[in-house]
Design a protein around this motif. Sequence first.
Motif, PDB file in Angstrom:
ATOM      1  N   ASP A 167       0.804  -1.217   0.000  1.00 56.02           N
ATOM      2  CA  ASP A 167       0.000   0.000   0.000  1.00 56.02           C
ATOM      3  C   ASP A 167       0.837   1.266   0.000  1.00 56.02           C
ATOM      4  O   ASP A 167       0.509   2.239  -0.689  1.00 56.02           O
ATOM      5  N   ARG A 168       1.937   1.289   0.741  1.00 53.25           N
ATOM      6  CA  ARG A 168       2.696   2.520   0.889  1.00 53.25           C
ATOM      7  C   ARG A 168       3.416   2.925  -0.392  1.00 53.25           C
ATOM      8  O   ARG A 168       3.861   4.064  -0.512  1.00 53.25           O
ATOM      9  N   GLU A 169       3.570   1.993  -1.342  1.00 48.27           N
ATOM     10  CA  GLU A 169       4.257   2.307  -2.596  1.00 48.27           C
ATOM     11  C   GLU A 169       3.302   2.696  -3.719  1.00 48.27           C
ATOM     12  O   GLU A 169       3.738   3.170  -4.774  1.00 48.27           O
ATOM     13  N   VAL A 170       2.022   2.493  -3.525  1.00 47.13           N
ATOM     14  CA  VAL A 170       1.041   2.807  -4.562  1.00 47.13           C
ATOM     15  C   VAL A 170       0.850   4.320  -4.658  1.00 47.13           C
ATOM     16  O   VAL A 170       0.687   5.004  -3.647  1.00 47.13           O
ATOM     17  N   LEU A 171       0.900   4.845  -5.890  1.00 49.16           N
ATOM     18  CA  LEU A 171       0.594   6.259  -6.074  1.00 49.16           C
ATOM     19  C   LEU A 171      -0.894   6.456  -5.804  1.00 49.16           C
ATOM     20  O   LEU A 171      -1.741   5.890  -6.498  1.00 49.16           O
ATOM     21  N   PRO A 172      -1.251   7.271  -4.819  1.00 50.79           N
ATOM     22  CA  PRO A 172      -2.669   7.412  -4.463  1.00 50.79           C
ATOM     23  C   PRO A 172      -3.446   8.184  -5.515  1.00 50.79           C
ATOM     24  O   PRO A 172      -2.915   9.052  -6.211  1.00 50.79           O
ATOM     25  N   SER A 173      -4.723   7.868  -5.600  1.00 51.86           N
ATOM     26  CA  SER A 173      -5.584   8.535  -6.573  1.00 51.86           C
ATOM     27  C   SER A 173      -5.677  10.033  -6.310  1.00 51.86           C
ATOM     28  O   SER A 173      -5.911  10.815  -7.233  1.00 51.86           O
ATOM     29  N   SER A 174      -5.476  10.452  -5.059  1.00 53.12           N
ATOM     30  CA  SER A 174      -5.540  11.883  -4.751  1.00 53.12           C
ATOM     31  C   SER A 174      -4.455  12.658  -5.493  1.00 53.12           C
ATOM     32  O   SER A 174      -4.685  13.789  -5.945  1.00 53.12           O
ATOM     33  N   MET A 175      -3.262  12.057  -5.658  1.00 56.23           N
ATOM     34  CA  MET A 175      -2.199  12.730  -6.396  1.00 56.23           C
ATOM     35  C   MET A 175      -2.530  12.806  -7.888  1.00 56.23           C
ATOM     36  O   MET A 175      -2.233  13.807  -8.548  1.00 56.23           O
ATOM     37  N   ALA A 210      18.092   6.119 -23.546  1.00 56.01           N
ATOM     38  CA  ALA A 210      18.463   6.296 -22.144  1.00 56.01           C
ATOM     39  C   ALA A 210      19.678   7.210 -22.075  1.00 56.01           C
ATOM     40  O   ALA A 210      20.676   6.979 -22.762  1.00 56.01           O
ATOM     41  N   ILE A 211      19.591   8.246 -21.250  1.00 54.73           N
ATOM     42  CA  ILE A 211      20.614   9.282 -21.240  1.00 54.73           C
ATOM     43  C   ILE A 211      21.422   9.343 -19.953  1.00 54.73           C
ATOM     44  O   ILE A 211      22.500   9.929 -19.931  1.00 54.73           O
ATOM     45  N   SER A 212      20.925   8.768 -18.851  1.00 56.21           N
ATOM     46  CA  SER A 212      21.671   8.826 -17.598  1.00 56.21           C
ATOM     47  C   SER A 212      21.271   7.655 -16.703  1.00 56.21           C
ATOM     48  O   SER A 212      20.169   7.114 -16.808  1.00 56.21           O
ATOM     49  N   TYR A 213      22.201   7.287 -15.817  1.00 58.70           N
ATOM     50  CA  TYR A 213      21.995   6.164 -14.893  1.00 58.70           C
ATOM     51  C   TYR A 213      21.911   6.723 -13.477  1.00 58.70           C
ATOM     52  O   TYR A 213      22.715   7.575 -13.084  1.00 58.70           O
ATOM     53  N   HIS A 214      20.943   6.217 -12.709  1.00 58.27           N
ATOM     54  CA  HIS A 214      20.723   6.721 -11.354  1.00 58.27           C
ATOM     55  C   HIS A 214      20.670   5.556 -10.372  1.00 58.27           C
ATOM     56  O   HIS A 214      19.729   4.759 -10.394  1.00 58.27           O
ATOM     57  N   ALA A 215      21.693   5.458  -9.543  1.00 56.33           N
ATOM     58  CA  ALA A 215      21.744   4.416  -8.520  1.00 56.33           C
ATOM     59  C   ALA A 215      20.818   4.774  -7.367  1.00 56.33           C
ATOM     60  O   ALA A 215      20.706   5.953  -6.983  1.00 56.33           O
ATOM     61  N   ASP A 216      20.141   3.758  -6.827  1.00 57.49           N
ATOM     62  CA  ASP A 216      19.247   3.954  -5.677  1.00 57.49           C
ATOM     63  C   ASP A 216      18.282   5.120  -5.908  1.00 57.49           C
ATOM     64  O   ASP A 216      18.132   6.011  -5.072  1.00 57.49           O
ATOM     65  N   TRP A 217      17.615   5.092  -7.058  1.00 57.74           N
ATOM     66  CA  TRP A 217      16.654   6.146  -7.409  1.00 57.74           C
ATOM     67  C   TRP A 217      15.505   6.185  -6.410  1.00 57.74           C
ATOM     68  O   TRP A 217      14.995   7.248  -6.072  1.00 57.74           O
ATOM     69  N   TYR A 218      15.060   5.015  -5.965  1.00 54.45           N
ATOM     70  CA  TYR A 218      14.007   4.915  -4.967  1.00 54.45           C
ATOM     71  C   TYR A 218      14.523   4.169  -3.736  1.00 54.45           C
ATOM     72  O   TYR A 218      15.442   3.350  -3.838  1.00 54.45           O
ATOM     73  N   ALA A 219      13.905   4.444  -2.602  1.00 54.30           N
ATOM     74  CA  ALA A 219      14.141   3.666  -1.385  1.00 54.30           C
ATOM     75  C   ALA A 219      12.921   2.772  -1.185  1.00 54.30           C
ATOM     76  O   ALA A 219      11.858   3.249  -0.803  1.00 54.30           O
ATOM     77  N   LEU A 220      13.078   1.478  -1.476  1.00 57.85           N
ATOM     78  CA  LEU A 220      11.936   0.560  -1.442  1.00 57.85           C
ATOM     79  C   LEU A 220      11.936  -0.332  -0.201  1.00 57.85           C
ATOM     80  O   LEU A 220      11.241  -1.334  -0.151  1.00 57.85           O
ATOM     81  N   ASP A 221      12.722   0.049   0.789  1.00 61.56           N
ATOM     82  CA  ASP A 221      12.745  -0.694   2.046  1.00 61.56           C
ATOM     83  C   ASP A 221      13.213   0.268   3.125  1.00 61.56           C
ATOM     84  O   ASP A 221      13.941   1.225   2.844  1.00 61.56           O
ATOM     85  N   ASP A 222      12.800   0.025   4.371  1.00 61.14           N
ATOM     86  CA  ASP A 222      13.239   0.885   5.464  1.00 61.14           C
ATOM     87  C   ASP A 222      14.723   0.716   5.765  1.00 61.14           C
ATOM     88  O   ASP A 222      15.370   1.635   6.265  1.00 61.14           O
ATOM     89  N   ASP A 223      15.263  -0.471   5.475  1.00 65.03           N
ATOM     90  CA  ASP A 223      16.655  -0.784   5.771  1.00 65.03           C
ATOM     91  C   ASP A 223      17.496  -0.596   4.508  1.00 65.03           C
ATOM     92  O   ASP A 223      17.378  -1.365   3.544  1.00 65.03           O
ATOM     93  N   ARG A 224      18.360   0.401   4.508  1.00 67.40           N
ATOM     94  CA  ARG A 224      19.183   0.703   3.330  1.00 67.40           C
ATOM     95  C   ARG A 224      20.071  -0.474   2.940  1.00 67.40           C
ATOM     96  O   ARG A 224      20.275  -0.748   1.751  1.00 67.40           O
ATOM     97  N   GLU A 225      20.631  -1.155   3.929  1.00 67.07           N
ATOM     98  CA  GLU A 225      21.565  -2.253   3.639  1.00 67.07           C
ATOM     99  C   GLU A 225      20.850  -3.503   3.130  1.00 67.07           C
ATOM    100  O   GLU A 225      21.387  -4.250   2.330  1.00 67.07           O
ATOM    101  N   ARG A 226      19.644  -3.722   3.574  1.00 67.91           N
ATOM    102  CA  ARG A 226      18.911  -4.931   3.204  1.00 67.91           C
ATOM    103  C   ARG A 226      18.194  -4.775   1.872  1.00 67.91           C
ATOM    104  O   ARG A 226      17.970  -5.750   1.152  1.00 67.91           O
ATOM    105  N   ALA A 227      17.854  -3.559   1.514  1.00 68.62           N
ATOM    106  CA  ALA A 227      17.032  -3.320   0.330  1.00 68.62           C
ATOM    107  C   ALA A 227      17.773  -3.702  -0.948  1.00 68.62           C
ATOM    108  O   ALA A 227      18.980  -3.487  -1.076  1.00 68.62           O
ATOM    109  N   PHE A 228      17.027  -4.268  -1.907  1.00 70.09           N
ATOM    110  CA  PHE A 228      17.603  -4.495  -3.229  1.00 70.09           C
ATOM    111  C   PHE A 228      17.701  -3.148  -3.921  1.00 70.09           C
ATOM    112  O   PHE A 228      16.726  -2.393  -3.962  1.00 70.09           O
ATOM    113  N   PRO A 229      18.869  -2.800  -4.476  1.00 69.98           N
ATOM    114  CA  PRO A 229      19.055  -1.453  -5.035  1.00 69.98           C
ATOM    115  C   PRO A 229      18.065  -1.160  -6.166  1.00 69.98           C
ATOM    116  O   PRO A 229      17.982  -1.902  -7.140  1.00 69.98           O
TER     117      PRO A 229
END
Length: 285
Positions: free
Chosen positions: A47-55, A159-178
């Motif tokens: 739920d927390r990753e879904v773009l809400p309809s309000s936006m 594709a013009i540029s590469y962006h590492a860790d564009w999103y944070a998809l987990d609370d734990d930076r070390e555990r998250a898949f980049p």
Amino acid sequence: MSAPSGSGEGIRPSTLPARPYVIRDVTDPWAMRALEAVQVAAWGYPDREVLPSSMMRISSVCGGVVLGAYPALPPDDPQGEVPYGLAFGFPALVGGRLWHHSHLLAVHPDWRGSGLAVALKLRQRDRVLAQGIARMTWTFDPLVARNARLNLGKLGARAISYHADWYALDDDRERAFPADRLMIEWDLTRPHAERPPPAPHGEVALAARPDDTEEPDRPDLTLRGRQLLAEVPRRAELMNDPLRRLWRLALREVLGHYLGQGYMVGDLAADGDRVFYVLTRVGEG
């Protein structure tokens, strides 16, 4: 390392039967709410990753584009109001110029391979051109080859540029898949013409190891040729996490390096079941 040879037929067209659908501008708040479920079906978002309809609602009255795709059914059939795809974007300033940034393109798994993704993107293009905007950007995961094929080969973007860790998809930076992303640039004024995947030609900057491990070989960051190749797993989503992480970091190193050295990614080449990003010096592709 020499480039692989082959016919360039590794990515095959869909064999799904054609199904009629309609694409509509979505302005009703309740219809926008139904688009949240498309995101969950397409990507398995919590739920927390879904773009809400309000936006989407706020953006739709501020220059944004909200499109929904629905099955073409008789007006009295309620299933005709159940969305199976969406495209969402908004005006953005890029380098001091007004562009359109496409934040979401989602297609329900049941409709993948139907041509719906391309149709949504082309309808979004029409809407943006009508606003007087001629450029569109968006991001995609470089590990997802089917999306690379859509963006580069079917739409003709680059594709013009590469962006590492564009999103944070987990609370734990070390555990998250980049969550790395490639930034796409699409010139909306160019005529649309889908092209088949070419055979891979060029110096190889990244490829799978010549054994049965499926691991990436050591990247080569010393190349200076006009055209380079970087292999990407054709179905990375089927790999285990440690192997996917190896490919993530190898692609980060190669694409991040060469896109920072004046190259852009303009196509996805195919050799049987192997696929390769095609990197070309800017101004030469």
